[in-house]
Design an enzyme around this catalytic site. Sequence first.
Site, short mmCIF file in Angstrom:
data_model
loop_
_atom_site.label_atom_id
_atom_site.label_comp_id
_atom_site.label_asym_id
_atom_site.label_seq_id
_atom_site.Cartn_x
_atom_site.Cartn_y
_atom_site.Cartn_z
CB CYS C 193 10.29 -9.44 -0.02
SG CYS C 193 9.40 -8.06 0.28
CG HIS C 197 15.53 -10.01 -2.09
ND1 HIS C 197 16.72 -9.64 -2.77
CD2 HIS C 197 14.63 -9.30 -2.31
CE1 HIS C 197 16.74 -8.66 -3.48
NE2 HIS C 197 15.31 -8.49 -3.33
NE ARG C 236 18.07 -1.57 -3.39
CZ ARG C 236 17.19 -1.87 -4.39
NH1 ARG C 236 15.84 -1.33 -4.68
NH2 ARG C 236 17.46 -3.04 -5.34
CB CYS C 240 12.01 -3.37 -3.67
SG CYS C 240 13.68 -4.38 -3.69
#
Lengths: 123, 113, 279
Positions: C193, C197, C236, C240
């Site tokens: 992640c 991000h 979501r 991802c």
Amino acid sequence: MSISNLKLSVMAGAVTLLAGQILPLPSLAAEGSSVVAEGKAIALSRKKGNCLACHLIEGGEFPGNLGPPLIAMKARYPDKQKLRAQIWDPTAANPESAMVPFGRNKVLTEAEMDKLVEYIWTL
Amino acid sequence: MQVNRLYSVLLVTALLGGGVGTTLAADAKAADPKVVEVQKMIDGAEKARKKAASVDSEWRDTGKFIKQAQAALKAGDYDKAMKLARKAEDEGNLGYQQGVSQQELHLPSYLKY
Amino acid sequence: MKKLLNRVAVLAIAGTVSMGAQATTPEEDRNAFNKLYKWRFSGVPMEEFVNGAYAIDPIGRENWEAIEEFPPYEPFIDEGEVMWETPFANGKGYKDCFPDGPAIAGNYPHWDKEQGMVMTLPLALNQCREANGEKPLKYKKGSITNIVAYTAFQSRGQVTNVVIPDDDPRALAAYENGRKFYFTRRGQLNFSCSTCHLQNTGMKVRTEILSPTLGQTTHWPTYRSKWGTVGTLHRRFTGCNKNIRAKPFKAQGEQYRNLEYFLTYMSNGLELNGPGARK
């Protein structure tokens, strides 16, 4: 990465260079450029290299900017093998690299890697 | 040993093949050493997939490749089945390695405390 | 052991101290995240992060503001209100499970000591249904998004305030598992992640801007044009994980709930503004 593959790709590169610069051997030259063309197709395919997702390539549409622009590759990687190793597994040189280990995780086959490197090296 | 293995292959094939009507055909196929070999490869791939899952590191398409391999075997396309099984096993092993290599948390250097 | 010693030695040479034990507190984590985003997007006020990539992308923002003039999630809120007001077969309803009313999103996720797990809003809504003899709703799309959209809308303006209670060590463990998930590389593409991000937030993959982690939890459920409907946070997550070619985990399973616990904690102090609309 297998050594024989490496040797092959290096040899292919040398042949291409020779063919392009010195010897008027149209058949070999054509073969070299077709390898580059195949490499380009791999680089641009969203399911294969998908290089444009993160890198600018001259003439490529909608490039991302996560990674550096793919320019002056011969200057940045005088040793083609180092370029291949970088694409094969960028986390070897930098564990925090955000780049996909295309060879190590078998996103591309070794043969596809060879062709891709031939193309990237022309940029 | 040999009998045991044959029995388990029969069982697996029967389970996969399903209905009574296919049992005869399944018997004939199961006796084919090639089928046994390919099935073994698919089983190996499934084992690798489970290993990756055990460390929360299974890849997206591994299970799909195994299903496709099984279907190709059933259809008699052994080359395709073997290719897919090999691919799935590679993915299982790589996913497992990936999970194991990160058992410990290493906060990245770009996050400054 | 030898490995560990080696690592300590390497760290000592490198002069880094904080990397060693990884014994950072949730508050230290949150401050580090805030610091990174403040530095990366120095002109962006903190409260703007609830708008995701639109906080940092003026062109995307224009389109988004046009969409928000006629919010595509509105019908879902309306249907959710009907669900909230309609009793179950046994005569009871959501109101009986949640006497504090529909504005409850700010209470989630939280540590549920009795059940020993992170409790999320969709999970709590389904537990209410099941306790009253109703079938649980599916967690990624469908009518779950209506009821969550209604509660989210009613909860607008509440402030994210995830608490990790210190009377149950399992709560901190759940947070740390969520944090571990966030930093773990997964899938054939080998991304975590944080790769997208945190490390590369604000950069572009093709034409898509990678949104900051800060604010990612404030606006669910979200109408995504790509989905053509409203979906949950865990939907979501699923998307991802698929993008990076990892097998997604179960919606509302332990991994995603712990991740939500960690992520939402990182957004502590930010206002809830769900439901949202995104490209």
